[in-house]
Design a protein around this motif. Structure first.
Motif, PDB file in Angstrom:
ATOM      1  N   THR A 138      -3.905  52.124 -24.298  1.00 27.93           N
ATOM      2  CA  THR A 138      -3.947  53.663 -23.957  1.00 27.93           C
ATOM      3  C   THR A 138      -2.852  54.085 -22.956  1.00 27.93           C
ATOM      4  O   THR A 138      -2.030  53.335 -22.729  1.00 27.93           O
ATOM      5  N   THR A 163      -3.219  48.625 -19.886  1.00 30.34           N
ATOM      6  CA  THR A 163      -2.707  49.962 -20.010  1.00 30.34           C
ATOM      7  C   THR A 163      -3.939  50.827 -19.495  1.00 30.34           C
ATOM      8  O   THR A 163      -4.848  50.608 -19.747  1.00 30.34           O
ATOM      9  N   SER A 164      -3.332  52.021 -18.778  1.00 32.19           N
ATOM     10  CA  SER A 164      -4.266  53.073 -18.237  1.00 32.19           C
ATOM     11  C   SER A 164      -3.818  54.433 -18.532  1.00 32.19           C
ATOM     12  O   SER A 164      -2.552  54.517 -18.802  1.00 32.19           O
ATOM     13  N   ARG A 165      -4.406  55.649 -18.543  1.00 35.91           N
ATOM     14  CA  ARG A 165      -4.100  56.916 -18.979  1.00 35.91           C
ATOM     15  C   ARG A 165      -3.373  57.849 -18.030  1.00 35.91           C
ATOM     16  O   ARG A 165      -2.495  58.525 -18.196  1.00 35.91           O
ATOM     17  N   GLU A 200      -9.177  55.360 -23.383  1.00 39.66           N
ATOM     18  CA  GLU A 200     -10.075  54.504 -22.423  1.00 39.66           C
ATOM     19  C   GLU A 200      -9.435  54.511 -21.099  1.00 39.66           C
ATOM     20  O   GLU A 200      -8.195  54.504 -21.197  1.00 39.66           O
ATOM     21  N   GLN A 201     -10.069  54.380 -20.024  1.00 40.98           N
ATOM     22  CA  GLN A 201      -9.928  54.101 -18.673  1.00 40.98           C
ATOM     23  C   GLN A 201      -8.818  53.106 -18.532  1.00 40.98           C
ATOM     24  O   GLN A 201      -7.643  53.365 -17.738  1.00 40.98           O
ATOM     25  N   VAL A 202      -8.955  51.925 -19.044  1.00 44.91           N
ATOM     26  CA  VAL A 202      -8.237  50.600 -18.899  1.00 44.91           C
ATOM     27  C   VAL A 202      -8.334  50.134 -20.370  1.00 44.91           C
ATOM     28  O   VAL A 202      -9.575  49.996 -20.791  1.00 44.91           O
ATOM     29  N   LYS A 203      -7.386  49.449 -20.800  1.00 43.59           N
ATOM     30  CA  LYS A 203      -7.431  48.658 -22.033  1.00 43.59           C
ATOM     31  C   LYS A 203      -6.536  47.667 -21.772  1.00 43.59           C
ATOM     32  O   LYS A 203      -5.487  47.496 -21.449  1.00 43.59           O
ATOM     33  N   ASP A 248      -7.304  56.623 -13.229  1.00 45.47           N
ATOM     34  CA  ASP A 248      -7.783  55.513 -13.665  1.00 45.47           C
ATOM     35  C   ASP A 248      -7.119  54.351 -12.643  1.00 45.47           C
ATOM     36  O   ASP A 248      -7.203  53.220 -13.049  1.00 45.47           O
ATOM     37  N   PHE A 296      -6.988  50.440 -13.015  1.00 46.56           N
ATOM     38  CA  PHE A 296      -5.833  49.764 -13.505  1.00 46.56           C
ATOM     39  C   PHE A 296      -5.608  48.660 -12.610  1.00 46.56           C
ATOM     40  O   PHE A 296      -5.218  47.455 -13.034  1.00 46.56           O
ATOM     41  N   ILE A 340       1.090  52.322 -17.070  1.00 44.73           N
ATOM     42  CA  ILE A 340       0.149  53.367 -16.784  1.00 44.73           C
ATOM     43  C   ILE A 340       0.791  54.688 -17.219  1.00 44.73           C
ATOM     44  O   ILE A 340       2.077  54.857 -17.145  1.00 44.73           O
TER      45      ILE A 340
END
Length: 181
Positions: free
Chosen positions: A127, A160-162, A146-149, A166, A170, A108
């Motif tokens: 992300t 992954t998250s930003r 994106e919030q979560v990929k 998120d 996540f 993250i």
């Protein structure tokens, strides 16, 4: 399910450690705090010192076995945390071993820097905190906002998250990917 949480001795964003940690515990899993030094890690709330957490294992302790005995890896962010990890050869090797073994990895925010250093983003879509987009592209990955990929196009699942906002998504994606482990 035994999940390694890899953090540097100082600089991890506290909520990015504690929120997924609690999600793993609530799901009946065993989170294990791994760092580059014994003792405690100093967490932060952005730039302000927060709580400390006891290290259970170091990457040196695990050098002979690597990811063996773990079902997944979580890389919390914070700017200083992954910046320190990516300069530690044992930490980078530990991360790379999860990919070699095909185990799920979740990162993250700024934690993608450690993935870049481990040379595991080539051909992957992920992300992160937006300022890492160029680093990810330069390492051969595709960056998305994106919030979560969840990327399954590689040797393992990569979640992954930003950013801290998120974390709910996540945590859910992480648990979904490790629930069958």
């Amino acid at each position: 399910m035994r999940i390694a949480f890899l953090v540097a001795p100082e600089g991890v964003e506290q909520v990015e450690l504690t929120d997924p940690w609690q999600a793993v515990r609530d799901a009946g899993g065993e989170p294990v705090l791994v760092s580059t030094r014994h003792g405690e890690v100093q967490a932060f709330h952005h730039l302000d010192k927060a709580d400390t957490f006891p290290v259970e294992k170091t990457v040196a302790d695990l050098a002979a076995t690597g990811a063996e005995g773990f079902d997944a890896l979580v890389l919390p962010g914070g700017v200083a945390n992954p910046d320190q990890l990516r300069t530690d050869p044992d930490a980078v090797a530990f991360v790379r071993d999860f990919f070699t073994r095909g185990l799920p990895v979740a990162a993250i925010c700024h934690a993608a820097w450690t993935l870049v250093e481990a040379d595991v983003v080539r051909g992957r879509t992920l992300t992160s905190w937006p300022s890492l987009a160029t680093d990810i592209r330069n390492a051969g990955g595709t960056w998305v906002d994106e919030q979560v990929k969840i990327c399954t196009g590689g040797p393992n699942v990569l979640v992954t998250s930003r950013r801290p906002d998120d974390l709910k998504a996540f945590d859910a994606a992480l648990l979904e990917q490790v629930s069958g482990v």
